[in-house]
Design a protein around this motif. Structure first.
Motif, PDB file in Angstrom:
ATOM      1  N   PRO A 140      26.272 -55.939 -25.242  1.00 45.85           N
ATOM      2  CA  PRO A 140      27.661 -55.975 -24.919  1.00 45.85           C
ATOM      3  C   PRO A 140      28.701 -55.714 -25.399  1.00 45.85           C
ATOM      4  CG  PRO A 140      25.315 -57.359 -25.973  1.00 45.85           C
ATOM      5  CD  PRO A 140      25.507 -56.014 -26.278  1.00 45.85           C
ATOM      6  N   ALA A 141      28.823 -55.061 -25.510  1.00 49.05           N
ATOM      7  CA  ALA A 141      30.265 -54.550 -25.764  1.00 49.05           C
ATOM      8  C   ALA A 141      30.243 -53.190 -27.281  1.00 49.05           C
ATOM      9  CB  ALA A 141      31.240 -55.307 -27.701  1.00 49.05           C
ATOM     10  N   THR A 142      30.017 -51.402 -26.092  1.00 51.81           N
ATOM     11  CA  THR A 142      29.972 -50.201 -27.073  1.00 51.81           C
ATOM     12  C   THR A 142      31.451 -49.786 -26.910  1.00 51.81           C
ATOM     13  OG1 THR A 142      28.641 -50.884 -24.885  1.00 51.81           O
ATOM     14  CG2 THR A 142      28.727 -48.969 -25.821  1.00 51.81           C
ATOM     15  N   GLY A 143      31.597 -49.305 -28.322  1.00 55.41           N
ATOM     16  CA  GLY A 143      32.317 -48.542 -29.259  1.00 55.41           C
ATOM     17  C   GLY A 143      32.216 -47.507 -28.830  1.00 55.41           C
ATOM     18  N   ALA A 159      34.388 -42.790 -25.690  1.00 59.38           N
ATOM     19  CA  ALA A 159      34.251 -41.538 -24.184  1.00 59.38           C
ATOM     20  C   ALA A 159      35.321 -42.395 -23.077  1.00 59.38           C
ATOM     21  CB  ALA A 159      32.662 -41.537 -23.701  1.00 59.38           C
ATOM     22  N   PHE A 160      35.423 -43.714 -22.402  1.00 57.16           N
ATOM     23  CA  PHE A 160      35.910 -44.122 -21.877  1.00 57.16           C
ATOM     24  C   PHE A 160      37.809 -43.718 -21.500  1.00 57.16           C
ATOM     25  CE2 PHE A 160      38.694 -47.092 -19.247  1.00 57.16           C
ATOM     26  CZ  PHE A 160      38.445 -46.399 -17.684  1.00 57.16           C
ATOM     27  N   GLY A 161      38.293 -43.970 -23.201  1.00 56.05           N
ATOM     28  CA  GLY A 161      39.726 -43.556 -23.761  1.00 56.05           C
ATOM     29  C   GLY A 161      39.867 -42.179 -23.254  1.00 56.05           C
ATOM     30  N   ALA A 162      38.701 -40.908 -23.434  1.00 54.01           N
ATOM     31  CA  ALA A 162      38.631 -39.795 -23.805  1.00 54.01           C
ATOM     32  C   ALA A 162      38.416 -39.443 -21.687  1.00 54.01           C
ATOM     33  CB  ALA A 162      37.347 -38.870 -24.003  1.00 54.01           C
ATOM     34  N   TYR A 163      38.391 -39.755 -20.937  1.00 49.25           N
ATOM     35  CA  TYR A 163      37.870 -40.164 -19.645  1.00 49.25           C
ATOM     36  C   TYR A 163      39.267 -40.507 -18.954  1.00 49.25           C
ATOM     37  CZ  TYR A 163      36.440 -42.114 -14.827  1.00 49.25           C
ATOM     38  OH  TYR A 163      36.101 -42.285 -13.644  1.00 49.25           O
ATOM     39  N   PRO A 199      36.314 -35.620 -28.528  1.00 49.83           N
ATOM     40  CA  PRO A 199      36.121 -35.466 -26.991  1.00 49.83           C
ATOM     41  C   PRO A 199      35.800 -34.608 -25.742  1.00 49.83           C
ATOM     42  CG  PRO A 199      37.423 -36.762 -26.752  1.00 49.83           C
ATOM     43  CD  PRO A 199      37.706 -36.105 -27.955  1.00 49.83           C
ATOM     44  N   HIS A 200      35.191 -34.730 -24.654  1.00 48.95           N
ATOM     45  CA  HIS A 200      35.086 -34.240 -23.563  1.00 48.95           C
ATOM     46  C   HIS A 200      34.241 -34.713 -22.591  1.00 48.95           C
ATOM     47  CE1 HIS A 200      31.159 -32.654 -25.641  1.00 48.95           C
ATOM     48  NE2 HIS A 200      30.959 -33.069 -24.394  1.00 48.95           N
ATOM     49  N   VAL A 201      34.779 -33.807 -21.267  1.00 42.59           N
ATOM     50  CA  VAL A 201      34.338 -34.812 -20.475  1.00 42.59           C
ATOM     51  C   VAL A 201      33.991 -33.664 -19.350  1.00 42.59           C
ATOM     52  CG1 VAL A 201      35.241 -36.343 -17.897  1.00 42.59           C
ATOM     53  CG2 VAL A 201      36.526 -36.340 -20.537  1.00 42.59           C
ATOM     54  N   GLU A 202      33.256 -33.792 -18.662  1.00 43.67           N
ATOM     55  CA  GLU A 202      32.279 -32.878 -17.706  1.00 43.67           C
ATOM     56  C   GLU A 202      32.299 -33.338 -16.244  1.00 43.67           C
ATOM     57  OE1 GLU A 202      27.354 -32.331 -18.831  1.00 43.67           O
ATOM     58  OE2 GLU A 202      29.004 -32.900 -20.778  1.00 43.67           O
ATOM     59  N   ASP A 203      31.938 -33.501 -15.283  1.00 37.01           N
ATOM     60  CA  ASP A 203      30.979 -33.232 -13.736  1.00 37.01           C
ATOM     61  C   ASP A 203      29.671 -33.877 -14.234  1.00 37.01           C
ATOM     62  OD1 ASP A 203      33.949 -32.743 -12.428  1.00 37.01           O
ATOM     63  OD2 ASP A 203      33.161 -30.739 -12.298  1.00 37.01           O
ATOM     64  N   ILE A 204      29.257 -34.261 -13.080  1.00 36.77           N
ATOM     65  CA  ILE A 204      28.347 -34.764 -12.824  1.00 36.77           C
ATOM     66  C   ILE A 204      27.475 -34.383 -11.450  1.00 36.77           C
ATOM     67  CG2 ILE A 204      29.009 -36.834 -11.818  1.00 36.77           C
ATOM     68  CD1 ILE A 204      25.725 -37.874 -13.198  1.00 36.77           C
ATOM     69  N   ALA A 205      26.566 -33.951 -11.279  1.00 28.44           N
ATOM     70  CA  ALA A 205      26.158 -33.081 -10.526  1.00 28.44           C
ATOM     71  C   ALA A 205      25.391 -34.967  -8.538  1.00 28.44           C
ATOM     72  CB  ALA A 205      24.463 -31.982 -10.452  1.00 28.44           C
ATOM     73  N   GLY A 206      25.767 -33.904  -7.917  1.00 23.86           N
ATOM     74  CA  GLY A 206      25.382 -35.031  -7.261  1.00 23.86           C
ATOM     75  C   GLY A 206      24.805 -35.680  -6.823  1.00 23.86           C
ATOM     76  N   ALA A 207      22.866 -34.827  -7.087  1.00 23.90           N
ATOM     77  CA  ALA A 207      21.865 -35.313  -7.020  1.00 23.90           C
ATOM     78  C   ALA A 207      21.853 -36.433  -8.239  1.00 23.90           C
ATOM     79  CB  ALA A 207      20.923 -34.522  -6.889  1.00 23.90           C
ATOM     80  N   ASP A 208      22.526 -36.261  -9.075  1.00 28.64           N
ATOM     81  CA  ASP A 208      21.960 -37.125 -10.379  1.00 28.64           C
ATOM     82  C   ASP A 208      23.032 -38.277  -9.653  1.00 28.64           C
ATOM     83  OD1 ASP A 208      20.270 -34.825 -12.145  1.00 28.64           O
ATOM     84  OD2 ASP A 208      22.451 -34.175 -12.737  1.00 28.64           O
ATOM     85  N   PRO A 259      33.469 -40.364 -10.809  1.00 26.59           N
ATOM     86  CA  PRO A 259      31.982 -40.553 -11.740  1.00 26.59           C
ATOM     87  C   PRO A 259      32.527 -38.881 -12.170  1.00 26.59           C
ATOM     88  CG  PRO A 259      31.342 -40.588  -9.562  1.00 26.59           C
ATOM     89  CD  PRO A 259      32.784 -40.681  -9.380  1.00 26.59           C
ATOM     90  N   ARG A 260      31.918 -39.502 -13.543  1.00 22.66           N
ATOM     91  CA  ARG A 260      31.739 -37.880 -14.742  1.00 22.66           C
ATOM     92  C   ARG A 260      31.365 -39.087 -16.003  1.00 22.66           C
ATOM     93  NH1 ARG A 260      34.439 -36.641 -11.469  1.00 22.66           N
ATOM     94  NH2 ARG A 260      36.666 -35.126 -11.525  1.00 22.66           N
ATOM     95  N   ILE A 261      30.856 -37.638 -16.943  1.00 19.38           N
ATOM     96  CA  ILE A 261      29.681 -37.691 -18.135  1.00 19.38           C
ATOM     97  C   ILE A 261      31.036 -37.497 -19.106  1.00 19.38           C
ATOM     98  CG2 ILE A 261      27.880 -37.206 -19.364  1.00 19.38           C
ATOM     99  CD1 ILE A 261      26.867 -36.185 -17.543  1.00 19.38           C
ATOM    100  N   ALA A 262      31.240 -39.305 -20.002  1.00 19.92           N
ATOM    101  CA  ALA A 262      32.390 -38.721 -20.979  1.00 19.92           C
ATOM    102  C   ALA A 262      31.906 -38.628 -22.082  1.00 19.92           C
ATOM    103  CB  ALA A 262      33.460 -39.293 -20.567  1.00 19.92           C
ATOM    104  N   TYR A 263      32.236 -37.052 -23.376  1.00 21.27           N
ATOM    105  CA  TYR A 263      30.978 -37.613 -24.911  1.00 21.27           C
ATOM    106  C   TYR A 263      32.538 -37.813 -26.031  1.00 21.27           C
ATOM    107  CZ  TYR A 263      29.707 -35.687 -29.014  1.00 21.27           C
ATOM    108  OH  TYR A 263      29.177 -35.442 -30.289  1.00 21.27           O
ATOM    109  N   ALA A 264      32.211 -38.759 -26.403  1.00  9.88           N
ATOM    110  CA  ALA A 264      33.169 -39.142 -27.722  1.00  9.88           C
ATOM    111  C   ALA A 264      32.570 -39.696 -29.092  1.00  9.88           C
ATOM    112  CB  ALA A 264      34.507 -39.976 -27.281  1.00  9.88           C
ATOM    113  N   GLY A 265      31.147 -38.661 -29.609  1.00 14.62           N
ATOM    114  CA  GLY A 265      30.040 -38.900 -29.902  1.00 14.62           C
ATOM    115  C   GLY A 265      29.036 -38.858 -29.784  1.00 14.62           C
ATOM    116  N   ALA A 266      28.790 -39.786 -28.495  1.00 14.84           N
ATOM    117  CA  ALA A 266      27.577 -40.041 -27.430  1.00 14.84           C
ATOM    118  C   ALA A 266      28.289 -39.296 -26.020  1.00 14.84           C
ATOM    119  CB  ALA A 266      27.186 -40.915 -27.834  1.00 14.84           C
ATOM    120  N   ARG A 267      27.074 -39.447 -25.280  1.00 13.89           N
ATOM    121  CA  ARG A 267      27.080 -39.329 -24.302  1.00 13.89           C
ATOM    122  C   ARG A 267      27.389 -40.223 -22.847  1.00 13.89           C
ATOM    123  NH1 ARG A 267      26.496 -33.731 -22.100  1.00 13.89           N
ATOM    124  NH2 ARG A 267      25.477 -34.640 -20.279  1.00 13.89           N
TER     125      ARG A 267
END
Length: 291
Positions: free
Chosen positions: A231-234, A239-243, A133-142, A163-171
């Motif tokens: 309803p339940a998002t694996g 991604a949240f675990g990585a975050y 996985p990886h984690v990145e910042d989100i722009a203030g305007a976004d 707030p962050r954008i996290a990825y572990a197979g999808a963003r």
């Protein structure tokens, strides 16, 4: 030719809980148009299509036993997604009922995903291991646009969950809710949030409320998939675990419990495991066929 579409729920032992997914165990004769049509007709947030054996195993990854490696594609009612956690759990449980519990390997657009299925208490439980996985910042305007689409004042965010954008197979965009009431009150601008998510290549927005050191309540708007809420998002749980690890919200080695679906009447439980020395994230949950 009639395609058999199985229905399973993931992250619950109750067919009325968790997240329902379609599973097609033999989609080798289907093209993308046919797979999308099946997913749209079924109407679940995702359907998993097993299209053949897994490809070559990357260096460092254990090769599956014969007949236990599969190429998998995932479709929402509106589009293909690179990876889906709950449909992975559903497909793994469906396979285990037919070929037995044990180790599986799924070859996905996001990368290879090992899955272990075990029998416990008369049911089956699957554990997937994410890609790195990886984690990145989100722009203030976004971020401002996301909050406007959700109709969330900035003051409703939890400052301890930045707030962050996290990825572990999808963003996924992770946003922390300061209160459980804020999380429970979800009524958003579907087209506006969808437009932002498409621009940022997001699969869901993961809304999180921390209820304890390792206990979280989560919700996942999914407008890009044509679904108001998942309803339940694996994949988002991974991604949240990585975050959580990246921001030192939990120890490097930890087990987190995520409750999702309660506000939809489909309660589910996702277990997220972080291991010291391994950047990947493990997500586990029960699965059961829907009659």
């Amino acid at each position: 030719m009639t395609t058999e579409v199985l229905r399973y729920t993931a992250f619950s032992e109750d067919p009325a809980g968790g997240n329902p997914a379609g599973v097609v165990l033999d989609a080798s004769g289907l093209d993308e148009t046919a797979m999308l049509a099946i997913a749209a007709r079924l109407g679940y947030s995702e359907t998993a299509f097993l299209t053949g054996p897994a490809g070559p195993v990357p260096p460092g990854e254990a090769a599956p036993d014969p007949g236990r490696g599969f190429t998998v594609r995932y479709f929402s009612p509106k589009a293909e997604v690179p990876f889906c956690g709950h449909a992975t759990v559903a497909a793994a449980v469906a396979l285990a009922e037919r070929i037995g519990p044990g180790e599986l390997l799924f070859d996905t657009r996001a990368g290879t995903v090992p899955v272990s299925v075990t029998a416990a208490d008369g049911g089956l439980r699957a554990t997937l291991t994410s890609v790195v996985p990886h984690v990145e910042d989100i722009a203030g305007a976004d971020l401002a646009e996301a909050l406007a689409a959700l109709d969330w004042p900035a003051g409703d965010l939890d400052p301890q969950l930045p707030p962050r954008i996290a990825y572990a197979g999808a963003r996924h965009l992770v946003l922390g809710a300061a209160t459980r009431a804020r999380l429970a009150d979800l009524a958003y601008d579907f087209p506006r949030l969808e437009a932002l998510m498409r621009r940022l290549d997001l699969v869901t927005v993961q809304l999180v409320h921390r209820a304890g050191p390792a206990l979280f309540h989560v919700r996942d708007p999914f407008p890009v998939g044509g679904v108001v809420e998942d309803p339940a998002t694996g994949a988002a749980a991974a991604a949240f675990g990585a975050y959580a690890r990246e921001l030192s919200l939990v120890p490097e080695q930890a087990v987190l419990t995520l409750h999702q679906g309660d506000d939809m009447g489909r309660p589910g439980v996702l277990t997220v495991e972080l291991r010291a020395g391994d950047p990947r994230v493990r997500v586990a949950g029960a699965g059961v066929r829907i009659p």
